[in-house]
Design a protein around this motif. Structure first.
Motif, PDB file in Angstrom:
ATOM      1  N   PHE A  99       0.539  21.673  25.591  1.00  0.00           N
ATOM      2  CA  PHE A  99       0.550  22.736  25.869  1.00  0.00           C
ATOM      3  C   PHE A  99       1.057  22.196  27.717  1.00  0.00           C
ATOM      4  O   PHE A  99       1.153  22.819  28.939  1.00  0.00           O
ATOM      5  CB  PHE A  99      -0.532  23.107  26.158  1.00  0.00           C
ATOM      6  N   ILE A 100       0.282  21.319  28.242  1.00  0.00           N
ATOM      7  CA  ILE A 100       0.503  20.126  29.538  1.00  0.00           C
ATOM      8  C   ILE A 100       2.076  20.311  29.563  1.00  0.00           C
ATOM      9  O   ILE A 100       2.943  20.688  30.149  1.00  0.00           O
ATOM     10  CB  ILE A 100      -0.453  19.279  29.589  1.00  0.00           C
ATOM     11  N   GLU A 101       2.832  19.815  28.533  1.00  0.00           N
ATOM     12  CA  GLU A 101       4.355  19.834  28.646  1.00  0.00           C
ATOM     13  C   GLU A 101       4.816  20.987  29.049  1.00  0.00           C
ATOM     14  O   GLU A 101       5.867  20.510  29.987  1.00  0.00           O
ATOM     15  CB  GLU A 101       5.066  19.461  26.971  1.00  0.00           C
ATOM     16  N   GLY A 102       4.508  22.033  28.307  1.00  0.00           N
ATOM     17  CA  GLY A 102       5.151  23.518  28.414  1.00  0.00           C
ATOM     18  C   GLY A 102       4.429  23.764  30.275  1.00  0.00           C
ATOM     19  O   GLY A 102       5.800  24.190  30.410  1.00  0.00           O
ATOM     20  N   LEU A 103       3.972  23.611  30.495  1.00  0.00           N
ATOM     21  CA  LEU A 103       3.094  24.366  31.812  1.00  0.00           C
ATOM     22  C   LEU A 103       4.233  23.011  32.761  1.00  0.00           C
ATOM     23  O   LEU A 103       4.586  23.355  34.251  1.00  0.00           O
ATOM     24  CB  LEU A 103       1.622  23.675  31.781  1.00  0.00           C
ATOM     25  N   VAL A 104       4.756  21.922  32.593  1.00  0.00           N
ATOM     26  CA  VAL A 104       5.260  20.942  33.800  1.00  0.00           C
ATOM     27  C   VAL A 104       6.412  21.788  33.225  1.00  0.00           C
ATOM     28  O   VAL A 104       7.607  21.557  34.306  1.00  0.00           O
ATOM     29  CB  VAL A 104       4.778  19.358  33.043  1.00  0.00           C
ATOM     30  N   GLY A 105       7.176  21.754  32.030  1.00  0.00           N
ATOM     31  CA  GLY A 105       8.103  22.680  32.461  1.00  0.00           C
ATOM     32  C   GLY A 105       8.166  23.678  33.038  1.00  0.00           C
ATOM     33  O   GLY A 105       9.956  23.672  33.626  1.00  0.00           O
TER      34      GLY A 105
END
Length: 155
Positions: A99-105
Motif C-alpha cells: 500500500f505505501i509503495e503504491g501511494l508513494v508511486g
C-alpha cells in the motif's frame, strides 16, 4: 537435517537484515546528498527514501518471521490458531508495504508524468486484493479452528 535448516534460515535472515540496513543507509545518504544539491531534488529523494524504508521494513519482517518460525521455534505441531496469527502478522506487514509503495508511486507519478500512474494504481488494487484474500483466509481458518474444537470435544 533439522539443524542444517535452522542454520540456513539463520544465515539467510542475518543477510536480509544486513541488506535491509544497507538499503535504509543508502536512502538516508541519498536524501542528505539531494538536499545538499538543491531543495527541489530533495522532494523527489524524500519519496525515494520512504520507498527504501518501507521495503526495508518488509525485508526486516521477513527476516524476523524466519527467525521466529524457523530458527527459534521448536519444531513441533503448530496449532491452527498459531499458524493463523503468525501468517496474519507477516501478511499484514507485506500488505502495508505494498500500500505505501503504491501511494508513494502515485505521488511520484502525479507530479511528473500522470500518464504513468497505472503501475502504482495497480499496486493499490493488488494490495486491496491481498486484504480481501487475508480476510477470506481469516474467516476460513477461524471456521476450521471451531470445527477442530467441536471435533475434539465430541471425540
Amino acid at each position: 537435517m533439522h539443524s542444517v535448516s535452522r542454520w540456513a534460515f539463520a544465515g539467510a535472515s542475518a543477510l536480509l537484515i544486513l541488506l535491509a540496513s544497507f538499503l535504509i543507509l543508502s536512502g538516508g545518504i541519498g536524501l542528505v546528498a539531494a538536499f545538499v544539491a538543491s531543495l527541489s531534488e530533495g522532494r523527489e529523494e524524500i519519496l525515494q527514501a520512504i520507498s527504501y524504508v518501507v521495503i526495508s521494513i518488509a525485508v526486516f519482517d521477513v527476516a524476523k518471521y524466519f527467525i521466529e518460525e524457523e530458527v527459534l521455534r521448536p519444531k513441533g505441531k503448530q496449532s491452527i490458531a498459531e499458524a493463523r496469527v503468525s501468517l496474519t502478522k507477516f501478511m499484514t506487514t507485506v500488505i502495508i508495504a505494498v500500500f505505501i509503495e503504491g501511494l508513494v508511486g502515485v505521488f511520484e507519478r502525479s507530479g511528473k508524468a500522470p500518464s504513468d500512474i497505472l503501475y502504482p494504481a495497480a499496486l493499490l488494487v493488488v494490495a486491496t486484493g491481498m486484504v480481501v484474500a487475508l480476510g477470506i483466509y481469516q474467516k476460513l481458518s477461524i471456521g476450521a479452528e471451531r470445527e477442530k474444537k467441536e471435533k475434539d470435544m465430541i471425540g
